[in-house]
Scaffold this motif. Sequence first.
Motif, mmCIF file in Angstrom:
data_model
loop_
_atom_site.group_PDB
_atom_site.id
_atom_site.type_symbol
_atom_site.label_atom_id
_atom_site.label_comp_id
_atom_site.label_asym_id
_atom_site.label_seq_id
_atom_site.Cartn_x
_atom_site.Cartn_y
_atom_site.Cartn_z
ATOM 1 N N ARG A 406 0.822 -1.215 0.000
ATOM 2 C CA ARG A 406 0.000 0.000 0.000
ATOM 3 C C ARG A 406 0.853 1.262 0.000
ATOM 4 O O ARG A 406 0.496 2.270 -0.628
ATOM 5 C CB ARG A 406 -0.901 -0.037 1.219
ATOM 6 N N HIS A 407 1.985 1.221 0.703
ATOM 7 C CA HIS A 407 2.829 2.415 0.856
ATOM 8 C C HIS A 407 4.144 2.320 0.074
ATOM 9 O O HIS A 407 5.034 3.149 0.283
ATOM 10 C CB HIS A 407 3.120 2.645 2.335
ATOM 11 N N SER A 408 4.268 1.320 -0.802
ATOM 12 C CA SER A 408 5.465 1.161 -1.654
ATOM 13 C C SER A 408 6.738 1.125 -0.818
ATOM 14 O O SER A 408 7.704 1.859 -1.056
ATOM 15 C CB SER A 408 5.532 2.299 -2.683
ATOM 16 N N LEU A 409 6.742 0.243 0.169
ATOM 17 C CA LEU A 409 7.901 0.099 1.043
ATOM 18 C C LEU A 409 8.778 -1.060 0.581
ATOM 19 O O LEU A 409 8.283 -2.038 0.018
ATOM 20 C CB LEU A 409 7.440 -0.156 2.485
ATOM 21 N N PRO A 410 10.077 -0.985 0.822
ATOM 22 C CA PRO A 410 10.956 -2.114 0.466
ATOM 23 C C PRO A 410 10.741 -3.281 1.421
ATOM 24 O O PRO A 410 10.120 -3.129 2.482
ATOM 25 C CB PRO A 410 12.360 -1.524 0.616
ATOM 26 N N ARG A 411 11.271 -4.453 1.038
ATOM 27 C CA ARG A 411 11.151 -5.652 1.875
ATOM 28 C C ARG A 411 12.544 -6.248 2.051
ATOM 29 O O ARG A 411 13.169 -6.690 1.085
ATOM 30 C CB ARG A 411 10.226 -6.672 1.222
ATOM 31 N N LEU A 412 12.984 -6.302 3.284
ATOM 32 C CA LEU A 412 14.341 -6.759 3.581
ATOM 33 C C LEU A 412 14.272 -8.088 4.327
ATOM 34 O O LEU A 412 13.739 -8.158 5.431
ATOM 35 C CB LEU A 412 15.071 -5.717 4.433
ATOM 36 N N THR A 413 14.849 -9.115 3.727
ATOM 37 C CA THR A 413 14.875 -10.439 4.359
ATOM 38 C C THR A 413 16.089 -10.527 5.266
ATOM 39 O O THR A 413 17.235 -10.503 4.787
ATOM 40 C CB THR A 413 14.913 -11.543 3.302
ATOM 41 N N VAL A 414 15.831 -10.642 6.562
ATOM 42 C CA VAL A 414 16.942 -10.682 7.517
ATOM 43 C C VAL A 414 17.083 -12.041 8.182
ATOM 44 O O VAL A 414 18.018 -12.261 8.950
ATOM 45 C CB VAL A 414 16.786 -9.579 8.578
ATOM 46 N N ILE A 415 16.149 -12.970 7.918
ATOM 47 C CA ILE A 415 16.252 -14.341 8.423
ATOM 48 C C ILE A 415 16.204 -15.278 7.226
ATOM 49 O O ILE A 415 15.297 -15.189 6.388
ATOM 50 C CB ILE A 415 15.108 -14.674 9.408
ATOM 51 N N GLY A 416 17.171 -16.166 7.107
ATOM 52 C CA GLY A 416 17.246 -17.078 5.971
ATOM 53 C C GLY A 416 16.409 -18.328 6.178
ATOM 54 O O GLY A 416 15.849 -18.561 7.255
ATOM 55 N N GLY A 417 16.359 -19.154 5.141
ATOM 56 C CA GLY A 417 15.558 -20.374 5.190
ATOM 57 C C GLY A 417 16.033 -21.366 6.225
ATOM 58 O O GLY A 417 15.251 -22.213 6.676
ATOM 59 N N ASP A 418 17.310 -21.294 6.603
ATOM 60 C CA ASP A 418 17.833 -22.210 7.629
ATOM 61 C C ASP A 418 17.684 -21.663 9.035
ATOM 62 O O ASP A 418 18.144 -22.271 10.005
ATOM 63 C CB ASP A 418 19.300 -22.531 7.341
ATOM 64 N N GLY A 419 17.055 -20.478 9.155
ATOM 65 C CA GLY A 419 16.817 -19.910 10.475
ATOM 66 C C GLY A 419 17.958 -19.063 11.009
ATOM 67 O O GLY A 419 17.920 -18.672 12.177
#
Length: 1088
Positions: A406-419
């Motif tokens: 809705r607000h055009s915000l970025p998305r930062l992945t800080v936790i990987g698939g292995d936890g």
Amino acid sequence: MWKLTCGRSLGAGSRSVTRARRTWGQRCCSAAAQSPPSSSSKPLHPQRTQSEKAKRKRKREEAILHSNVDNIGMKWSEKEKITYSAAVLPGKKKDTTVPLPQSYSPAYVESCWYPWWEKQGFFSPEKHSELPQAVDRYFSLCIPPPNVTGTLHLGHALTVAIEDALARWRRMQGYKVLWVPGCDHAGIATQSVVERRLLREEGKRRQDFSRDEFLQEVWRWKKEKGEEIYHQLKKLGASLDWRRACFTMDPGFSSAVTEAFVRMCDSGLIYRSESLVNWSCALESAISDIEVDSKQLSGRTLLSVPGYQKKVEFGTMVTFAYPLDGQEGEIAVSTTRPETMLGDVAVAVHPDDTRYQALHGKQCRHPFTNRLLPIITDRMVDMELGTGAVKLTPAHDYTDFLLSQRHSLPRLTVIGGDGTMTSLCGPWLEGVQRFEARERVISALREMKLFRGKKEHPMSLPVCSRSGDVIEPLLKKQWFVRCEKMAQKAIQAVDEGDLEIIPHFYTKTWKNWLTNISDWCISRQLWWGHQIPAYQVTLPDSHTDTEEERWVWGRSESEARERAAAKFGVSPNAVVLTQDPDVLDTWFSSGLFPFAMLGWPHQTEDLKQFYPNTILETGSDLIFFWVARMVMLGTELTGQLPFKQVLFHSLVRDKHGRKMSKSLGNVIDPLDVISGVSLERLQEKVTEGNLDPKEKAVAMEAQRKDFPNGIPECGTDALRFALCSYKAQGEDISLSVSQVLSSRHFCNKMWQTVRFTLGALQDLEAPLTPLPETFPVSRIDKWICSRLYSAVEQCERGFASYELHTVTSALHSFWLHSLCDVYLECIKPVLKQQATESEGERAVEKQVATAVLYHCVSTSLCLLSPFMPFLTEELWQRLQTADLMCNSAQTSVCVQPYPTSSQLAHWHFPQEEADFPLVQEVVRVARALRAQYHITKERPDMWAVCTPDQAQTLHSFRSAICVLGRVSNLHLYCPQEGSKSLPFHSSLPPPEGSPFCGVDDHSIQLHLDIQNSVNADKQIIHLSQRREMLLHRLQQSLSQTRVPNYTEKVPEHIQQETGNKIAALEQELKSIENQLLALESMKKNLKS
């Protein structure tokens, strides 16, 4: 709420802003226990519902652990176990000419019949043409395919009992019936089981094998364990067509899954996108909603998490501050997951919140990454909750993800698939496990003076049911199904009456869920399952690091290659394809079951004959995960609804009200109820599981109290009958094994009835008349015939409405209370030729009574056959052997025509049924008088002082009253006018002073002649002693009412109870006084 919310995939095709507001509102305005794990501040008030659930759970556990109440209902003694010892080749018919054992034994009854049924093909629709009652209609359904990993529990047994009753009923009605068995490959569950086995037995992990090698291990395990479920189904007597058994990983079914995926990709219903999914770090896979359990936490709790040596703290809320950029000040936010703050991209406040109006459009600075976070406004933020400011972590929170769109915000992945934490967190956290990172983040915030506190916080923690890992919402590129349009069609089908949902109150649930549905993630990062038939395309001179992914799909790799060449304008030989290593969600393949089991996409004869299925019967907990998806996929891929009706049954709970679950250790194997099991073996099964120590202690204590001597051998028929006796359409079923034991006693009653009937048939001198030519003569014969007619009518109504409990109730009542308690007792003197009429009349009376008895029993066995297949087969076959003149067109009761009320129209006698309740009441009072005067062996005379109309009714049932009431003669005295019109003479008045009691609102008086039946002196002593005891109780009760201000101080309901008690005591005392006067009078008469 966690399951429902996280089931909504939030990809590029997500629904409107209204949907975002709804989900966001749940997060900002609902309790933590009612939404996904969020990094924002959350309220306490709406948490009460989840807290109450947790409180109820604790109360149930405490009641189990600390109650000392004996389980009276489960007191039982071991019965003699009789087995069928005659040699029978597999598939051959059991010899029913051997003598019938003295008592019912499930092991004896259930042997040999099922293999014979299978070999005869009774469960195959091809047998339909041989049935004389065959009609040109079909009845088809599939069994909800159980997971191949486990064994059936009593919840599955309920499903089987209901579905088999319906299938057998329709088959006996002449329908062409197809009931297809099957098993689901259960991707995550099966892979997890095999991985644990390999680690335990060989010390190897899945990654130590190639994919093909690991799949060989899974198939080997499936062959070893997969037949166990089919064995259980056969023990339950399920009339499934085993030649059509279907496994979701069979080649034919797998090709149907591929076809469905390709067609839906071609039509744009399946697409690939990056979105949030339920992620299990332990499995390194996305998982479905149904594989997520919500663990309710009332506050700070330490829990074991896979991969961590120390327990991890949950149930706390951390508050910290973000410094404002370019000015003095800060903005504080709260979170239950401080480790996610590394992925924060904004802070949201309400535009009308005066505390933050000066900060609109301003920025704050991230203390660890130095990143600037905008302070945005949104009306969905609740100013009253927490600090009124909400941190946004779009890559790790479902509602934040919607707000980022809705607000055009970025998305930062800080936790990987292995936890572990990713490189975006910086070197100090990269590679650190997420919950260890939590502690480091809190410590760092303290050092930077930004920590503002931590407090206990009730919450719902999402946990993977397969691994026990805490679920992490992660942003992943996955395949999704667009659901909105398909959901609208599913709603429309119900609204327009094309699809009927039973019970109808589930229609609202159906509509609400489908109205709010989002796209469905169907990718799973597993090896066991249907590998997604999609291929990533690499073209000559392409640079995969800088270009967007290119994907094609196909029914085979060669088809996908041709598609890629055509799509990208290159030669097929220039295309390099890499198949997606992921597999499809198990629910995608199981959603195809109603038509894939019939051979779809090929136009097979089965598909033409039996699709759409007539009905789907399943548990109400699968309404979303399975039923709705079957309707959507079936309608889309076949152009037709997969079934016309959906019948939901309730969940099965234990006697303490807890849902039967492996995680609670309260699951009961139906085979343990059928064959019996010791307490020691039940406890062993609990210890063999992977239960939490607390849950294990509760489970074992519950077993010790519920089954101190184990579970008795109840048999399949008793289990099925008991399960169908519960009202399945409504509240959850609290199953008690004592109810099954009661049904076993009913089985023995049936057994003894047939033994009695066989004895009557042996004494018969003339052949039995067929049912259409059997006409009852006496009123008691007419009554039992009409009772059977009424029972059949109740069965017809019950089956038609799928209210099976009304069918079982009608049959149980007829057999036990009408046939055994009344009719058998009444005809025993007739069959023993104790009548006073001439020999010819006596022979006719006996002949008619025997024929009525035979047809009542034989018809009842047919009526009961859908519920009790083994016992009814055994007993019905015995009757056919005994009746040498019977030429049944079929060899089994399971293919006999199901009795109808139209066939019994000549047995309908409403007047006899209307009159008989008066007879029963007279018998009841007569027995009460006998008991009151301790008359056991003697049969005194009895007088009934009544009206002429009543006398006429009692006269017509005179012999029944004498037999059932155990009186030698019934004298009918009519003091009113009109007795002269009676076809018999009114008797003299009853003896003076004889004890009496009122019947039928005291319009009839019954008098017993007890002069020669009672020891008056003993009876006077006994009644005097009881009078003294009652007088003492009466004085105690009266004294309670005489306390000062009684009416003001004592609650009204207590006053009412005390008043009722006093009235009852006074009534009994008056009765005793009358009895004492009668006894004194009797003594005087004897002396004189």
